[in-house]
Structure formats: structure tokens, C-alpha cells
Design a protein around this motif. Structure first.
Motif, PDB file in Angstrom:
ATOM      1  N   THR A   1      53.184  43.746  51.461  1.00 51.81           N
ATOM      2  CA  THR A   1      52.998  44.507  50.221  1.00 51.81           C
ATOM      3  C   THR A   1      52.630  45.969  50.469  1.00 51.81           C
ATOM      4  O   THR A   1      52.547  46.746  49.524  1.00 51.81           O
ATOM      5  CB  THR A   1      51.886  43.863  49.361  1.00 51.81           C
TER       6      THR A   1
ATOM      7  N   ALA B   1      52.945  39.267  41.529  1.00 54.61           N
ATOM      8  CA  ALA B   1      53.612  38.633  42.667  1.00 54.61           C
ATOM      9  C   ALA B   1      53.003  37.261  42.943  1.00 54.61           C
ATOM     10  O   ALA B   1      53.707  36.292  43.205  1.00 54.61           O
ATOM     11  CB  ALA B   1      53.503  39.521  43.907  1.00 54.61           C
TER      12      ALA B   1
ATOM     13  N   ARG C   1      50.558  44.629  40.157  1.00 55.41           N
ATOM     14  CA  ARG C   1      51.709  44.218  40.973  1.00 55.41           C
ATOM     15  C   ARG C   1      51.365  43.018  41.849  1.00 55.41           C
ATOM     16  O   ARG C   1      52.131  42.053  41.944  1.00 55.41           O
ATOM     17  CB  ARG C   1      52.177  45.370  41.869  1.00 55.41           C
ATOM     18  N   ARG C   2      50.205  43.078  42.485  1.00 59.16           N
ATOM     19  CA  ARG C   2      49.803  41.981  43.373  1.00 59.16           C
ATOM     20  C   ARG C   2      49.595  40.690  42.587  1.00 59.16           C
ATOM     21  O   ARG C   2      49.959  39.603  43.044  1.00 59.16           O
ATOM     22  CB  ARG C   2      48.523  42.359  44.116  1.00 59.16           C
TER      23      ARG C   2
END
Length: 400
Positions: A265, A207, A203-204
Motif C-alpha cells: 500500500t 481495501a 483507502r486502507r
């Protein structure tokens, strides 16, 4: 003043496919020609003869061969490369107990023998950093057994586990059992766990890639396991490479903006709506202008305390290190901010492991594979009990 987060005399022990792949990227960073080259900077990672203070252990040779090709030639000591010819079937019990036919030449015994000799090469021994996964048979099972053996033989040394959790979507049908058992062993024998969850890492990175290609919306960021391993190694380097804290203000740096992007986040609530909190938080600022971190320390510390929901009962929940060299991005000028927190959101992952492992256990799914390789019912019952207590403690973290 130098600070060595990993300890002045630590040994690095990478176990299984994932551990060795992350280790490969870690050593490419640390052992690169561009990395700080002074004796003080390199001492935590090298012995006096110039070899890496590291062991590479795997039940199959393929990944280790690639490691030796990718890392600077001759950096690894030949006797610290320990491989078998038979995998562990993605089974914690097989990894922990090993094949029944093994004797004193087993992978476990050879690894411990090399570990003892590596300890003897150091002026002093402060601890070990384990790189491994929670799901693979070698990383979870043999990793747990080595952690237990090292604790018993070297009780005064610290043990830090750098553990990689699998995608929740599933990499292996046995991953929930393997994660359950490995986490319970780490809770019993390790002093600390740095947990990297593949879903969170992905996910990071997505992003980050999304921000980089936002001008071209048709492009879809493709992120491989290799990319994720590199990201994990970069996080480790940013956190654990030696730092030199400077006190002289010079220039400006947008530390506040970097911290804001990290805090955004963070998961705020558990699935039951309980607010997540942190018992301790460490920030590591690196690169050009790292000394200016001290100039805006009060507002940054306040934002960290609020963003990470620091518990009220810890009077000193925050700490920070700074260093003018950015090991993660060696171009100049560059900056990085890394946050390491004991954050209660980890209990969400453990709760998920518990629930899925219980469903499988109650259905007697795959259990014969664990009984076959020496696991007993008590191992599972104790693992459930230990992880249940850890989840309960995190749930009550803010109530002290």
C-alpha cells in the motif's frame, strides 16, 4: 522486559471534536476490562488513584458528553474535563487566540492549570501526547497554542502530536490555511508528529472491507467517520501500548505475509517521479506467536528495509518491538503487525497544503477571518517558509 513507547509518565491531551472522538475509541480499548490489567501495563495511562492521566478539552460540550458516556464510568477526573460553550468557527486564528473577551478563565488558561496539576500527580513527567485534527478551529488553533504553552513551561518533556489531516476533497473552506498554520507550529514546538490522513485511512479501510466481502461483490463497504476514528485508535494502541519482547521461539506466524500486505500500500514515487524513502522504521508485532517474529527477523528486516526504501546514510534505520497480547483484537489467537515510518511520502501531502494555501493567500481569500481573530501576515509567511523547508528536507532525504 517491558517497553513503554509512550513514556512511563506521559499525559494524554485530547483537543477538539476529532481529538476527543479518537480519544474516546482509544480509551475504550485501553481501559476495557479485557485489556492487560497488571499495574505495570496500566501505569502509563492511570494515576495512583485509578483515574486516567488524560485531559479532554473542547470549545463545545457535545462530543465530550458522548466521550464520558462511552468510556468506563468514573475513569476521567472531573477537573480534567474542560469545555467551552462557543465553537471556534473552524478557524485556526480563533482557536489559537480565543475570543477577545476571554480572561484568566479562558479555555486555554483552564486547560494549562489542569495540565500542571496532572503533571504534579505523576512521580515524574516525561511528556504529553496530543490528539487533535489539523483542520478544525479548536484542534488546529487551540491545539497549536497548547503545544506552544506546554513546550515553554515544561521544556524537558517530550511532545508527540497525533494529528489527523482532513480529506483533500474538502471538509471546510479554511482547512488548507488551518493545516498550514498548525503544521508549522508543530514543526516549531513538537518533538514528533504521527500523521493520519483521512484519505489514506479511508483507502486502507476500503481495501480491508473489500477483502472481507469479495465473495459478495454487490456489497459496497460503507465507512463512517466513527469507523475511521476507531481505526486510528487501533493503530495507536498497536503502536503505543506497552510491549514485552520475548526471545523464546514457539510456533509459527505469517509475519512475512502481513508485512507484504502493508508494503504493497506504500506510495513509491512523488508526483514529480522522485522515489520515496524512509529515514527510520519501527515494527510492532503483537499477539499469539509474536515471539516467532525473532525467528524470521533477518528476512523480515530486509523486506522492511527494501519496501520502505531506508536511506543509506542511517546505519540503524530499523527497530522492532513484540508483545504476546494483541490489544487491537482481544480474541485469541490473533496477531497484528503495525509499522510506523518516517516516510518521505508525507511531503506529498504537505506540498498539496502549500499549493492550495498559496493560491488562497495570493487571492486574499478568507484572510479577513484570520486578521479579525488576531492573526498577522507574518504568521502566514513564517508558516509557508517552515513547511517549504520541511518539504525540501524530505526531498533531499536520500541525498545525504
Amino acid at each position: 522486559m517491558h517497553c513503554h513507547p509512550a513514556g512511563m509518565s506521559a499525559i494524554w491531551l485530547q483537543i477538539g471534536q476529532c481529538g476527543n472522538q479518537v480519544g474516546q475509541e482509544w480509551w475504550k480499548l485501553v481501559a476495557s476490562e479485557k485489556a492487560p490489567g497488571s499495574a505495570v501495563d496500566r501505569y502509563p495511562f492511570y494515576t495512583r488513584d485509578g483515574k486516567l492521566s488524560a485531559l479532554s478539552v473542547d470549545s463545545e460540550p457535545k462530543v465530550v458528553r458522548r466521550l464520558l458516556r462511552e468510556v468506563k464510568t468514573g475513569s476521567f477526573r472531573d477537573s480534567n474535563i474542560l469545555v467551552g460553550q462557543r465553537g471556534r468557527g473552524n478557524n485556526w486564528a480563533f482557536g489559537y487566540h480565543g475570543p477577545r473577551s476571554e480572561d484568566e478563565n479562558s479555555l486555554l488558561h483552564r486547560a494549562m492549570d489542569s495540565f500542571r496539576k496532572e503533571v504534579e500527580r505523576r512521580d515524574s513527567y516525561s511528556g504529553v501526547i496530543l490528539l487533535h485534527s489539523l483542520s478544525g478551529g479548536t484542534g488546529s488553533g487551540l491545539g497549536a497554542r497548547l503545544c506552544e504553552s506546554i513546550r515553554e513551561e515544561f521544556p524537558m518533556g517530550y511532545i508527540l502530536s497525533v494529528a489527523v489531516a482532513p480529506h483533500q476533497g474538502g471538509e471546510c473552506p479554511l482547512q488548507h490555511f488551518n493545516s498550514l498554520l498548525c503544521l508549522s507550529w508543530l514543526q516549531r514546538y513538537a518533538d514528533g508528529v504521527l500523521l493520519f490522513h483521512n484519505d489514506d485511512v479511508l483507502r486502507r479501510m476500503q481495501a480491508s472491507c473489500g477483502r472481507k466481502i469479495e465473495q459478495v461483490p454487490a456489497l459496497e463497504p460503507q465507512i463512517s467517520f466513527s469507523d475511521m476514528n476507531t481505526h486510528i485508535a487501533s493503530c495507536l494502541a498497536a503502536l503505543m501500548h506497552p510491549v514485552r519482547s520475548l526471545r523464546t521461539p514457539r510456533g509459527t506466524a505469517s509475519w512475512d505475509g502481513m508485512l507484504s500486505s502493508i508494503v504493497r500500500t506504500l506510495p513509491r514515487h512523488s508526483s514529480t517521479g522522485k522515489i520515496h524513502q524512509s529515514t527510520a522504521v519501527l515494527a510492532v508485532a503483537r499477539g499469539s506467536g509474536a515471539d516467532t517474529f525473532n525467528c524470521s527477523l533477518a528476512p523480515i528486516m530486509m523486506k522492511m528495509k527494501q519496501g520502505y526504501g531506508c536511506v543509506s546514510w542511517n546505519p540503524h534505520p530499523l527497530n522492532y518491538w513484540t508483545d504476546p497480547w494483541n490489544i487491537v483484537d482481544q480474541t485469541s489467537p490473533s496477531q497484528s503487525l503495525t509499522i510506523c515510518a518516517n516516510h518521505s511520502s508525507v511531503s506529498d501531502y504537505m506540498q498539496c497544503v502549500l499549493e492550495k494555501a498559496r493560491i488562497m493567500y495570493d487571492a486574499h481569500a478568507y484572510l479577513h477571518w484570520y486578521w479579525k481573530h488576531g492573526c498577522e501576515e507574518g504568521d502566514f509567511l513564517q508558516a509557508f517558509e517552515i513547511l517549504d523547508s520541511v518539504v525540501d528536507e524530505y526531498s533531499a532525504a536520500g541525498d545525504h
